[in-house]
Design an enzyme around this catalytic site. Structure first.
Site, short mmCIF file in Angstrom:
data_model
loop_
_atom_site.label_atom_id
_atom_site.label_comp_id
_atom_site.label_asym_id
_atom_site.label_seq_id
_atom_site.Cartn_x
_atom_site.Cartn_y
_atom_site.Cartn_z
N ASP A 113 0.73 -0.90 0.11
CA ASP A 113 0.08 -0.35 0.00
C ASP A 113 0.53 1.17 0.21
O ASP A 113 2.27 1.12 0.40
CB ASP A 113 -0.86 -0.01 1.43
CG ASP A 113 -2.30 -1.12 1.07
OD1 ASP A 113 -2.18 -2.11 0.20
OD2 ASP A 113 -3.04 -1.23 2.27
N HIS A 169 5.65 -7.38 0.28
CA HIS A 169 5.10 -8.83 -0.83
C HIS A 169 5.48 -8.71 -2.20
O HIS A 169 6.05 -7.67 -2.08
CB HIS A 169 2.97 -8.48 -1.16
CG HIS A 169 2.99 -8.86 0.35
ND1 HIS A 169 1.74 -9.73 1.39
CD2 HIS A 169 2.18 -7.29 1.46
CE1 HIS A 169 1.24 -8.97 2.44
NE2 HIS A 169 1.47 -8.06 2.64
N SER A 256 8.28 4.57 4.96
CA SER A 256 9.43 4.07 4.35
C SER A 256 9.18 3.87 2.69
O SER A 256 8.03 4.30 1.82
CB SER A 256 9.48 2.29 5.07
OG SER A 256 9.66 2.87 6.49
#
Length: 300
Positions: A113, A169, A256
């Site tokens: 996301d 992911h 990040s």
């Protein structure tokens, strides 16, 4: 004020920034910049704050954060009462049904996301950080031989702000090599900071690995730490097969960035994302949604 593009609504929205006032002051005032260089960007500062956020006492920050930034906690595996600390909340896992993963093997999906920039036909010595600021892939990963593979390829830059889900992911099934770690500073990765610190991604702590994907070639994953990111945690097992959408790792507290590099002629980024990037706007994406397609599909 940070404006980004909402792909679903086809409209521009304003990002809610955690610590916006102090962030603006730090990166725009002479005193703030001196404090940044002397203290804030140092490992000790982020480590100490990270230590506090791992403690039970930090749990009191969870509810105010959820309410202030309107975070949908119903998608998390744990309830609010079950979080043991603020960091436990911050790197929370989501319910399997919380994100819809595009199952078409030829669809390039987002690894997390966040807000996304994308670039094609990249120049390894002039990668775009923000308008006017560039950096080199060789400097970023400190491995010229690996860097050369991605000349004229594509890259996507996914920025995770503190209010986002903070696990990242795999974009495809395949096998990932071990992680290379590079020590560095802890500048913010917020656009405010990217406009002030040259070669910021090359200055910050970062980790990289080569993912041998089944459908998109050898993908270079680079995870970049930032202010108050105490740790980049890799949860995958090197050299073991992973599934599309499987977890690679997570960040502890702080904004990040994950940067992916693709070899030439492997992927075609969705046109709306490329258009917004050229206009200077990031596109809001969720883990598992399509952001591009396998390049060979376009030539058939």
């Amino acid at each position: 004020m940070i404006k980004y593009y909402n792909r679903k609504n086809k409209s521009y929205e304003i990002e809610q920034v955690a610590g916006e006032k102090i962030l603006g002051w730090t990166y725009s005032s002479p005193v703030g910049m001196k404090l940044l260089e002397a203290v804030i960007k140092k490992r000790m500062c982020s480590s100490l704050y990270g230590w506090y956020l791992d403690r039970k006492v930090s749990k009191k920050k969870v509810n105010p954060f959820i309410h202030k930034f309107n975070i949908d906690i119903s998608s998390a595996e744990k309830s609010v009462m079950d979080f043991s600390s603020f960091n436990d909340f911050f790197y929370r896992k989501l319910k399997p049904s919380a994100r819809q993963i595009d199952t078409n093997n030829h669809s390039l999906i987002s690894c997390g996301d966040g807000k996304l920039f994308a670039h094609e036909n990249i120049d390894l010595d002039s990668l775009v950080q923000v308008k006017g600021f560039t950096y080199s892939l060789r400097e970023l990963i400190k491995d010229q031989q690996v860097a050369e593979k991605y000349s004229n390829g594509s890259c996507i830059i996914l920025r995770l702000c503190p209010t986002d889900y903070h696990r990242f992911h795999f974009i495809d099934s395949g096998i990932c090599e071990g992680t290379q770690k590079i020590k560095g500073a802890y500048y913010s990765v917020n656009p405010v900071a990217l406009q002030k610190v040259q070669k910021l991604f090359c200055e910050n702590k970062r980790e990289w690995s080569i993912f041998h994907s089944d459908h998109f070639g050898d993908v270079l994953y680079v995870e970049v730490g930032a202010t108050f990111v105490g740790s980049i945690i890799q949860t995958y097992t090197p050299q073991k097969r992973v599934n599309r959408g499987g977890e690679k790792g997570y960040f502890k507290f702080g904004g990040s960035t994950v940067i992916l590099f693709f070899e030439p002629d492997k992927v075609q980024i969705d046109e709306d994302i490329l258009k917004q990037t050229k206009l200077g706007y990031e596109s809001c994406v969720l883990m598992g949604e399509q952001i591009g397609v396998k390049e060979s599909l376009l030539s058939n």
